[in-house]
Scaffold this motif. Structure first.
Motif, PDB file in Angstrom:
ATOM      1  N   GLU A   1      61.866  62.750 -24.331  1.00  0.00           N
ATOM      2  CA  GLU A   1      63.284  63.342 -25.077  1.00  0.00           C
ATOM      3  C   GLU A   1      62.750  63.756 -26.368  1.00  0.00           C
ATOM      4  OE1 GLU A   1      68.367  63.908 -25.545  1.00  0.00           O
ATOM      5  OE2 GLU A   1      66.471  62.145 -24.946  1.00  0.00           O
TER       6      GLU A   1
ATOM      7  N   TRP B   1      69.733  73.682 -30.504  1.00  0.00           N
ATOM      8  CA  TRP B   1      69.307  74.858 -29.064  1.00  0.00           C
ATOM      9  C   TRP B   1      70.111  75.108 -29.468  1.00  0.00           C
ATOM     10  CZ3 TRP B   1      65.263  74.007 -26.027  1.00  0.00           C
ATOM     11  CH2 TRP B   1      64.504  72.679 -26.490  1.00  0.00           C
TER      12      TRP B   1
ATOM     13  N   LEU C   1      63.549  71.677 -18.850  1.00  0.00           N
ATOM     14  CA  LEU C   1      63.842  70.651 -19.141  1.00  0.00           C
ATOM     15  C   LEU C   1      65.750  69.975 -18.249  1.00  0.00           C
ATOM     16  CD1 LEU C   1      63.059  69.668 -22.840  1.00  0.00           C
ATOM     17  CD2 LEU C   1      62.226  68.245 -21.030  1.00  0.00           C
ATOM     18  N   THR C   2      66.323  71.534 -18.626  1.00  0.00           N
ATOM     19  CA  THR C   2      67.523  71.623 -18.426  1.00  0.00           C
ATOM     20  C   THR C   2      67.579  71.169 -16.153  1.00  0.00           C
ATOM     21  OG1 THR C   2      68.482  73.086 -19.720  1.00  0.00           O
ATOM     22  CG2 THR C   2      69.517  72.941 -18.006  1.00  0.00           C
TER      23      THR C   2
ATOM     24  N   PHE D   1      69.097  64.083 -20.966  1.00  0.00           N
ATOM     25  CA  PHE D   1      69.511  65.408 -22.453  1.00  0.00           C
ATOM     26  C   PHE D   1      70.607  66.102 -22.732  1.00  0.00           C
ATOM     27  CE2 PHE D   1      64.780  66.709 -19.331  1.00  0.00           C
ATOM     28  CZ  PHE D   1      64.038  65.889 -20.233  1.00  0.00           C
TER      29      PHE D   1
END
Length: 251
Positions: free
Chosen positions: A138, A175, A195-196, A241
């Motif tokens: 991250e 974001w 990433l999600t 995240f």
């Protein structure tokens, strides 16, 4: 193959113990593979190779799904079956998994307290202390976004790496702006979704861990002296995240 088979050394005659040993050891191999993929993603980000970083992250999602599927071979374990060999585990505990701790640290889930159980193994302890203080995946994403000219606040770029990053309003807004343009050519949107996916499947794995423990032993203390279920529930509540999830609320 013989080396792998030799690692399965039951200490009781209970038929459930080999399943427990094999599944937990296989999970350690998945942790190793995840570590390699996420460290590669970090190196690619530091080289400003976003495509290479996203490729590594996407591969890791498939590994995570296989890791999550591993629970299917343990969720049948009843309290009576687990008690048939649990006492013979002594102080052994998943809390002592070096591989899992490293994976957590790479995802930014950090706490100095979880390094302490590894003090008896100096090399492992030193590696975890290094990972605790080092940038997580991250953090490397934040640094990359900053180099791309996006408004990443200095306090995010210069924060204490040894603590868990909480959602920051500026990063949430950043974001959210990326997500307002979900076209295929938006490479930052692609990064955010990869990433999600990692965060989602890893969270599912942790939740299934909680369920497996609740089903097999309820709220009893862990074999390694941890708080068992209570500790796992607190750990599973920590968000991976967090800015990516918070951005969805403001869109």
């Amino acid at each position: 193959v013989w080396t792998l088979e030799a690692l399965v050394r039951p200490v009781t005659d209970h038929p459930a113990e080999p399943s427990f040993l094999v599944v937990t050891q296989v999970m350690e191999l998945w942790f190793l593979l995840l570590r390699r993929e996420w460290e590669l993603a970090q190196r690619r980000l530091r080289a400003d190779d976003l495509d290479g970083a996203v490729a590594a992250v996407r591969r890791s999602v498939h590994h995570l799904r296989s890791l999550d599927a591993s629970w299917g071979s343990l969720l049948w374990l009843t309290p009576a079956e687990f008690n048939g060999f649990r006492d013979q585990l002594g102080e052994a505990s998943g809390f002592q998994s070096y591989g899992y701790r490293f994976v957590e640290f790479l995802l930014g889930i950090k706490a100095e307290s979880v390094v302490r159980p590894h003090r008896a193994l100096p090399a492992v302890h030193a590696d975890l202390l290094r990972a605790l203080a080092a940038p997580s995946l991250e953090d490397d994403v934040h640094a990359y976004l900053g180099r791309r000219g996006l408004p990443v606040p200095p306090e995010v770029l210069e924060r204490d790496r040894s603590v868990h990053h909480e959602a920051h309003p500026a990063m949430t807004a950043l974001w959210a702006e990326v997500y307002r343009d979900p076209r295929p050519g938006n490479d930052l949107f692609t990064l955010g979704e990869a990433l999600t996916d990692v965060a989602e499947v890893f969270t599912t794995w942790r939740q299934r861990h909680v369920t497996a423990v609740r089903r097999a032993m309820g709220a009893k203390p862990g074999t390694g002296g941890s708080a068992g279920l209570a500790w796992l529930e607190r750990s599973a509540a920590r968000v991976v995240f967090p800015d990516l999830w918070a951005a969805r609320t403001v869109l």
